[in-house]
Design an enzyme around this catalytic site. Structure first.
Site, PDB file in Angstrom:
ATOM      1  N   GLN A  80       9.288  78.095  74.574  1.00 16.24           N
ATOM      2  CA  GLN A  80       9.371  78.863  75.828  1.00 16.24           C
ATOM      3  C   GLN A  80       8.024  78.818  76.546  1.00 16.24           C
ATOM      4  OE1 GLN A  80      11.604  82.355  76.689  1.00 16.24           O
ATOM      5  NE2 GLN A  80       9.760  83.638  76.582  1.00 16.24           N
ATOM      6  N   ARG A  85      -0.312  76.883  77.329  1.00 13.83           N
ATOM      7  CA  ARG A  85      -0.937  78.191  77.060  1.00 13.83           C
ATOM      8  C   ARG A  85      -1.362  78.371  75.603  1.00 13.83           C
ATOM      9  NH1 ARG A  85       3.788  82.792  76.766  1.00 13.83           N
ATOM     10  NH2 ARG A  85       5.244  81.635  75.449  1.00 13.83           N
ATOM     11  N   HIS A 167       0.712  83.200  84.583  1.00 11.91           N
ATOM     12  CA  HIS A 167       1.396  84.387  84.047  1.00 11.91           C
ATOM     13  C   HIS A 167       0.444  85.601  84.025  1.00 11.91           C
ATOM     14  CE1 HIS A 167       4.069  86.696  81.451  1.00 11.91           C
ATOM     15  NE2 HIS A 167       4.954  85.725  81.481  1.00 11.91           N
ATOM     16  N   ASP A 215      12.520  92.032  85.329  1.00 16.90           N
ATOM     17  CA  ASP A 215      12.214  90.618  85.101  1.00 16.90           C
ATOM     18  C   ASP A 215      12.897  89.836  86.221  1.00 16.90           C
ATOM     19  OD1 ASP A 215      12.445  88.408  82.176  1.00 16.90           O
ATOM     20  OD2 ASP A 215      11.508  88.195  84.149  1.00 16.90           O
ATOM     21  N   GLU A 276       3.453  86.858  88.850  1.00 16.91           N
ATOM     22  CA  GLU A 276       3.198  85.494  88.384  1.00 16.91           C
ATOM     23  C   GLU A 276       3.584  84.422  89.406  1.00 16.91           C
ATOM     24  OE1 GLU A 276       5.735  85.358  84.975  1.00 16.91           O
ATOM     25  OE2 GLU A 276       5.251  87.410  84.390  1.00 16.91           O
TER      26      GLU A 276
HETATM   27  O1  TA6 Z   1       7.458  85.933  83.025  1.00 22.73           O
HETATM   28  C1  TA6 Z   1       8.451  86.765  82.526  1.00 22.73           C
HETATM   29  C2  TA6 Z   1       8.980  86.183  81.219  1.00 22.73           C
HETATM   30  O2  TA6 Z   1       9.628  84.965  81.456  1.00 22.73           O
HETATM   31  C3  TA6 Z   1       9.897  87.220  80.590  1.00 22.73           C
HETATM   32  O3  TA6 Z   1      11.236  86.784  80.618  1.00 22.73           O
HETATM   33  C4  TA6 Z   1       9.335  87.351  79.179  1.00 22.73           C
HETATM   34  O4  TA6 Z   1       9.948  86.407  78.322  1.00 22.73           O
HETATM   35  C5  TA6 Z   1       7.864  87.035  79.426  1.00 22.73           C
HETATM   36  O5  TA6 Z   1       7.900  85.931  80.301  1.00 22.73           O
HETATM   37  C6  TA6 Z   1       7.020  86.823  78.186  1.00 22.73           C
HETATM   38  O6  TA6 Z   1       7.389  85.632  77.554  1.00 22.73           O
HETATM   39  P1  TA6 Z   1       6.579  85.255  76.193  1.00 22.73           P
HETATM   40  O7  TA6 Z   1       7.109  83.899  75.788  1.00 22.73           O
HETATM   41  O8  TA6 Z   1       5.116  85.232  76.545  1.00 22.73           O
HETATM   42  O9  TA6 Z   1       6.878  86.363  75.217  1.00 22.73           O
END
Ligand code: TA6
Length: 301
Positions: A80, A85, A167, A215, A276
Site C-alpha cells: 500500500q 516512503r 502524505h 478519508d 495530502e
Molecule cells: O491517505 C489516507 C490513507 O490512504 C488512508 O486510507 C489510510 O490507509 C492512510 O492512508 C494510512 O495508510 P498507511 O498505509 O500509512 O497506514
C-alpha cells in the site's frame, strides 16, 4: 543555513531559526519547526525510524501507487502506498539561496535534495515493479514555509504509469477546532463507505469540518487555488500545489488510531489532520525518457 548530516538524518537550520529534519528512510520529513520552535508536523511517538516500516507521521512520500494497488495494474504486487516512503534514499546535497519571494531582509532559504533510483531498490521490490526510474525529491525550507517537490524520470525504454502524493501529517491543537477551506467545488471519493462513494461538489460542504473518521480523495482541484486549514477562526496552514490536481483529507479517529500499532499516543488523532496533495485519481503516464514534476508549498501562519 546550517545542515547537519548524521546517521540517517539530515537537519537544516536557517538564520531565522526555522528547522527541517529528514530521515533518509523514505526521505521522510519528520520535523518542521518555525522560528518560535513550534513543531508543525505530527509524528507518532511509536513511529519506526529505522526503515523497518514506513514512518507514521511527518511527510511520507507515496510513490508509485496510492492506496492498496489493484491486482490488474502493473503496480499490483507493491505494498500500500508503494515503496518510496520506506526504502533508503541518498542525500544529494544542499543549496542555500536568497528567498525567492524577495521578502524583506533577504530571508534565506535552503533546498535539500534526495535521490532514489530503480538500481537502489532491494531486488525483491524491483521484481514487483520492474521499471527503470530516477527520483529527485527536493525539500526547501524558508521562513514559515516548507516546499516539497518530486521529479520523476523514466530512465527505461517503456511507458511507466505511476501515482504520487505527499502524505502530510499536519500538527494541530485539536481536530474539533479544525475547518478546511478550498475543497467545496471539487468532487471527492468517500473511502469510509464500502464500496467507496463518489460525491459531487456542493457549496454546502464548505468548509469541511470533521466529526468522525474521514478519508476523502478530492479531484480536479486547481493546483494554484489554496487549500486552507483553519484552527478556530485563525488560519494555521495554507497549501498550494503545482502539477497536483488531487488532495486527500484523512483522520483515522479513535478506532482507527487504536488499530495502528505504530500510532501513539492513542489520542494523538486529535492533534493531527492529513491534507495530502497528489496525482492519484488517475495514472501519470511517462514515455521512455520523459520526466514529470509535482510540488507543494505549505505556509504556516
Ligand atoms: O491517505 C489516507 C490513507 O490512504 C488512508 O486510507 C489510510 O490507509 C492512510 O492512508 C494510512 O495508510 P498507511 O498505509 O500509512 O497506514
Amino acid at each position: 543555513a546550517a545542515v547537519d548530516v548524521s546517521d540517517y538524518t539530515v537537519k537544516a537550520t536557517l538564520p531565522s531559526r526555522d528547522t527541517v529534519t529528514i530521515n533518509l528512510f523514505g526521505a521522510t520529513v519528520t520535523s518542521w519547526t518555525l522560528a518560535s520552535g513550534e513543531e508543525q508536523l505530527f509524528l507518532s511517538s511509536a513511529a519506526k525510524l529505522d526503515g523497518s516500516k514506513a514512518i507514521r507521521g511527518g511527510i511520507p512520500i507515496v510513490f508509485p501507487v496510492f492506496g492498496p494497488p489493484s491486482k490488474d495494474h502493473a503496480t499490483g504486487k507493491l505494498p500500500q502506498h508503494g515503496f518510496a516512503r520506506s526504502v533508503l534514499w541518498e542525500f544529494l546535497g544542499k543549496n542555500t539561496s536568497e528567498s525567492r519571494s524577495g521578502k524583506k531582509g533577504g530571508d534565506e532559504e535552503v533546498k535539500l535534495d534526495f535521490g532514489l533510483s530503480s538500481g537502489m531498490l532491494p531486488e525483491e521490490m524491483r521484481q514487483k515493479w520492474p521499471y527503470e526510474f530516477g527520483l529527485v525529491y527536493s525539500v526547501t525550507l524558508g521562513k514559515d514555509t516548507l516546499e516539497t517537490g518530486l521529479h520523476v524520470q523514466n530512465t527505461g525504454g517503456e511507458v511507466v504509469e505511476f501515482q504520487a502524493l505527499f502524505h502530510n501529517y499536519l500538527r494541530i491543537e485539536d481536530i474539533s477546532q479544525i475547518s478546511i477551506h478550498g475543497l467545496s467545488t471539487s468532487p471527492y471519493v468517500n473511502k469510509t463507505t464500502s464500496p467507496p462513494s463518489m460525491i459531487s461538489p456542493s457549496s454546502s460542504s464548505e468548509p469541511l469540518t470533521l466529526t468522525s473518521e474521514t478519508d476523502r480523495v478530492y479531484s480536479s482541484l486547481k493546483p494554484s487555488d489554496p487549500v486552507t486549514v483553519q484552527q478556530s477562526d485563525k488560519t494555521k496552514f495554507i497549501l498550494t500545489r503545482e502539477g497536483l490536481t488531487d488532495c486527500t483529507v484523512w483522520n483515522p479517529w479513535q478506532k482507527g488510531a487504536e488499530g495502528m500499532g505504530d500510532f501513539e499516543p492513542k489520542d494523538g488523532w486529535r492533534q493531527m489532520i492529513c491534507v495530502e496533495p497528489g496525482a492519484v485519481s488517475g495514472w501519470v503516464r511517462l514515455e521512455a525518457g520523459d520526466a514529470w514534476e509535482g510540488g507543494q508549498v505549505i505556509k504556516a501562519d
